[in-house]
Design an enzyme around this catalytic site. Structure first.
Site, PDB file in Angstrom:
ATOM      1  N   GLY A  88       0.758  -1.232   0.000  1.00 46.46           N
ATOM      2  CA  GLY A  88       0.000   0.000   0.000  1.00 46.46           C
ATOM      3  C   GLY A  88       0.797   1.295   0.000  1.00 46.46           C
ATOM      4  O   GLY A  88       0.256   2.353  -0.289  1.00 46.46           O
ATOM      5  N   ASP A  89       2.099   1.220   0.334  1.00 43.31           N
ATOM      6  CA  ASP A  89       2.933   2.436   0.343  1.00 43.31           C
ATOM      7  C   ASP A  89       4.376   2.046   0.037  1.00 43.31           C
ATOM      8  O   ASP A  89       5.302   2.449   0.731  1.00 43.31           O
ATOM      9  CB  ASP A  89       2.829   3.124   1.703  1.00 43.31           C
ATOM     10  CG  ASP A  89       3.433   4.534   1.692  1.00 43.31           C
ATOM     11  OD1 ASP A  89       3.618   5.098   0.598  1.00 43.31           O
ATOM     12  OD2 ASP A  89       3.733   5.066   2.785  1.00 43.31           O
ATOM     13  N   LEU A  90       4.550   1.272  -1.027  1.00 37.76           N
ATOM     14  CA  LEU A  90       5.851   0.676  -1.316  1.00 37.76           C
ATOM     15  C   LEU A  90       6.694   1.604  -2.189  1.00 37.76           C
ATOM     16  O   LEU A  90       7.099   1.260  -3.296  1.00 37.76           O
ATOM     17  CB  LEU A  90       5.667  -0.690  -1.976  1.00 37.76           C
ATOM     18  CG  LEU A  90       6.895  -1.623  -1.960  1.00 37.76           C
ATOM     19  CD1 LEU A  90       7.376  -1.869  -0.545  1.00 37.76           C
ATOM     20  CD2 LEU A  90       6.571  -2.928  -2.659  1.00 37.76           C
ATOM     21  N   ASN A 134      10.429   2.971   1.747  1.00 37.05           N
ATOM     22  CA  ASN A 134       9.873   1.911   2.584  1.00 37.05           C
ATOM     23  C   ASN A 134      10.369   0.524   2.195  1.00 37.05           C
ATOM     24  O   ASN A 134       9.736  -0.481   2.510  1.00 37.05           O
ATOM     25  CB  ASN A 134       8.348   1.944   2.536  1.00 37.05           C
ATOM     26  CG  ASN A 134       7.778   3.115   3.319  1.00 37.05           C
ATOM     27  OD1 ASN A 134       8.477   3.737   4.123  1.00 37.05           O
ATOM     28  ND2 ASN A 134       6.523   3.430   3.083  1.00 37.05           N
TER      29      ASN A 134
END
Length: 337
Positions: free
Chosen positions: A225-227, A231
């Protein structure tokens, strides 16, 4: 480093000793003797540290994150649940979340993970795309629905994870929420509102409805979801990637690649090619680039809301939305299959 991600990558590095709250100490294994807790790593939204302790003269370490403020508790809870499911799926490529909760000081909240030593730079592309592909193939949501069982946060932004029967419905709801947060952060824009109406009502149906009509179907898979590049890191001593700071949901696997588009470099292009060598592009394939652009727009909207003093993010958001409106708003009826 991509010019687009310079602002996001300018995270605060944490140093110095940290006084541990008793409720954090209570979550350590029985018999643990704390040897120290010092700032470690960097973060935009929280304080991070390495917590060292001994059990029977053996040294162990955890990674600690401390968040302050009213959003802190739901943020650590959402991250814990996101990383719990991701670690169940790809334990070799993600830290294990161990505990979360609130401190004695009710304004502070924490989450504990296994500690991993990281090397500088990004992981090799073959290992990275293999890890992402594994994440997307190990689990399917047995309910067949899109969403998540708890609110998660992208940075400090609460995501709308309401369960939906179709990917189109879920994506529209998510974009509506993020555009509201973007306007709250920056103030209203008549031009953005004008673009948003056909974007939500015409462009999204045109590009996403064909994925689930005319006999086609999407299986909701677990999405980090927030790659973005901040991250994921390479683990020291190996070429394995480590994915962290998730804002997970069950969705279309191609969404995960949305953070590659703003990079606009050879590394990102090779990542997308390598990933799709393992997991083919969804039909209709001819819409793939436009879908990738559509998914990246959610990234632009997040960044515009998170960094309201930086004009380039809203400008980029409106440019990309306008491009898709110009291409697809007039033929959206084709999406009805």
């Amino acid at each position: 480093m991509s010019e687009y991600f310079q602002q996001q990558s300018n995270a605060k590095t944490h140093y110095g000793d940290i006084d541990l709250d008793e409720r954090i100490i209570d979550r350590l294994p029985q018999g643990a003797v704390v040897k120290g807790c010092r700032g470690h790593g960097a973060s935009n939204w929280n304080r991070t540290a390495r917590l060292d302790f001994e059990i029977d003269d053996q040294l162990h370490s955890y990674f600690l994150k401390i968040l302050t403020g009213p959003k802190g508790r739901p943020m650590v809870h959402g991250e814990y649940e996101s990383m719990r499911l991701i670690h169940e799926s790809v334990p070799k490529f993600s830290p294990m979340p161990l505990a979360w909760g609130s401190c004695i000081d009710p304004t502070q909240h924490f989450i504990l993970f296994t500690f991993h030593k990281l090397s500088q730079g990004l992981p090799p592309i073959p290992q990275f795309v293999n890890a992402v592909a594994q994440l997307h193939t190990v689990k399917r949501n047995p309910s067949g629905k899109f969403g998540f069982h708890i609110t998660t946060y992208n940075g400090t932004l609460a995501q709308d994870n309401t369960w939906c029967d179709t990917w189109e419905e879920f994506y529209v709801k998510g974009m509506e929420r993020i555009l509201e947060l973007e306007e709250d952060a920056r103030g209203p824009s008549r031009e953005l509102r004008k673009i948003s109406a056909p974007f939500l009502s015409k462009v999204i149906p045109r590009l996403l409805r064909p994925l689930e009509t005319q006999g086609r179907k999407i299986d909701p898979v677990l999405i980090h979801g927030d790659l973005w590049i901040g991250n994921v890191s390479a683990q020291a001593g190996s070429c394995d990637p480590l994915m962290f700071d998730a804002s997970a949901f069950w969705g279309h696997n191609e969404y995960e690649l949305s953070t590659m588009r703003p990079l606009n470099n050879e590394w990102a292009r090779e990542c997308m090619e390598g990933y799709h060598a393992l997991i083919p592009k969804s039909e209709p394939i001819e819409d793939w680039d436009a879908r990738n652009s559509l998914y990246a727009i959610r990234t632009y909207a997040h960044d515009s809301a998170l960094y309201p003093d930086e004009p380039k993010f809203r400008r980029k958001l409106m440019e990309e939305m306008q491009n898709l409106v110009a291409q697809f708003a007039e033929d959206h009826n084709e999406a009805r299959g």
